[in-house]
Enzyme design. Structure first.
Site, PDB file in Angstrom:
ATOM      1  N   CYS A  95      -2.094  -2.531   7.172  1.00 38.23           N
ATOM      2  CA  CYS A  95      -1.563  -2.417   8.531  1.00 38.23           C
ATOM      3  C   CYS A  95      -1.766  -0.982   9.049  1.00 38.23           C
ATOM      4  O   CYS A  95      -2.115  -0.073   8.293  1.00 38.23           O
ATOM      5  CB  CYS A  95      -0.085  -2.813   8.557  1.00 38.23           C
TER       6      CYS A  95
ATOM      7  N   GLU B  95       0.833  -1.210   0.000  1.00 38.97           N
ATOM      8  CA  GLU B  95       0.000   0.000   0.000  1.00 38.97           C
ATOM      9  C   GLU B  95       0.865   1.256   0.000  1.00 38.97           C
ATOM     10  O   GLU B  95       0.630   2.194  -0.755  1.00 38.97           O
ATOM     11  CB  GLU B  95      -0.905   0.024   1.244  1.00 38.97           C
TER      12      GLU B  95
HETATM   13  O1  DUR Z   1      -1.439  -5.028   4.427  1.00 37.19           O
HETATM   14  C1  DUR Z   1      -0.302  -5.496   4.360  1.00 37.19           C
HETATM   15  C2  DUR Z   1       0.169  -6.426   5.291  1.00 37.19           C
HETATM   16  C3  DUR Z   1       1.454  -6.901   5.147  1.00 37.19           C
HETATM   17  N1  DUR Z   1       2.230  -6.503   4.106  1.00 37.19           N
HETATM   18  C4  DUR Z   1       3.577  -7.087   3.920  1.00 37.19           C
HETATM   19  C5  DUR Z   1       4.655  -6.630   4.818  1.00 37.19           C
HETATM   20  C6  DUR Z   1       5.574  -7.837   4.808  1.00 37.19           C
HETATM   21  O2  DUR Z   1       6.412  -7.788   3.679  1.00 37.19           O
HETATM   22  C7  DUR Z   1       4.638  -9.015   4.650  1.00 37.19           C
HETATM   23  C8  DUR Z   1       4.356  -9.768   5.920  1.00 37.19           C
HETATM   24  O3  DUR Z   1       3.902  -8.916   6.910  1.00 37.19           O
HETATM   25  O4  DUR Z   1       3.455  -8.477   4.107  1.00 37.19           O
HETATM   26  C9  DUR Z   1       1.764  -5.601   3.172  1.00 37.19           C
HETATM   27  O5  DUR Z   1       2.458  -5.274   2.208  1.00 37.19           O
HETATM   28  N2  DUR Z   1       0.523  -5.106   3.361  1.00 37.19           N
HETATM   29 ZN    ZN Z   2       1.245  -1.588   5.735  1.00 42.37          ZN
END
Ligand code: DUR
Ligand code: ZN
Length: 135
Positions: A91, A58
């Site tokens: 997140c 994101e």
């Molecule tokens: O919404 C999210 C959740 C996690 N991750 C990535 C961060 C990390 O590389 C992996 C595991 O947490 O997923 C994202 O890109 N977006």
């Molecule tokens: Zn994030």
């Protein structure tokens, strides 16, 4: 944006997920960010041996768009999972970045593990009472 467009945007997130660099978690995420002008900016998660420099899909999409002069956003679609897609929500750090640039009541976040099971939420639903510039 109609339902069809939400599905299309989500398909672009699925495509962006192919570029995920995630050798540590094995969790691949793609995002497709739609501007009000109709442009789509894609992003993927990019991990790092030191772990903390990892960037989420994101934020990759947001930083790409902002780096290209775009600041007016309508929606973001997210697709994530290891081998199979799961319902993957942004997140807290990514929600905070969204809050910097997006209207909490109108910006939509599209999540889901298939075209048929998409969930559409506003930023206000995912980050109520967020901390913003005027605070
Ligand atoms: O919404 C999210 C959740 C996690 N991750 C990535 C961060 C990390 O590389 C992996 C595991 O947490 O997923 C994202 O890109 N977006
Ligand atoms: Zn994030």
């Amino acid at each position: 944006m109609e339902e069809l467009d939400e599905k299309k945007l989500w398909e672009l997130a699925v495509a962006a997920r192919e570029y995920s660099y995630s050798p540590y978690s094995g969790f691949k995420v793609g995002a497709a960010l739609l501007s009000r002008g109709g442009k789509v900016f894609r992003g993927c998660n990019i991990e790092n041996a030191a772990y903390s420099p990892t960037n989420c899909a994101e934020r990759s999409a947001f930083f790409s768009a902002i780096s290209q002069g775009e600041r007016d956003f309508e929606a973001i679609a997210i697709a994530g999972g290891k081998d199979e897609l799961i319902s993957c929500y942004p997140c807290g750090v990514c929600r905070q970045v969204m809050a910097e640039f997006c209207d909490p009541c109108t910006f939509r976040i599209i999540c889901g593990k298939s075209r048929e099971s998409l969930e559409v939420m506003t930023l206000d639903e995912l980050l109520p009472k967020g901390f913003k510039m005027q605070d």
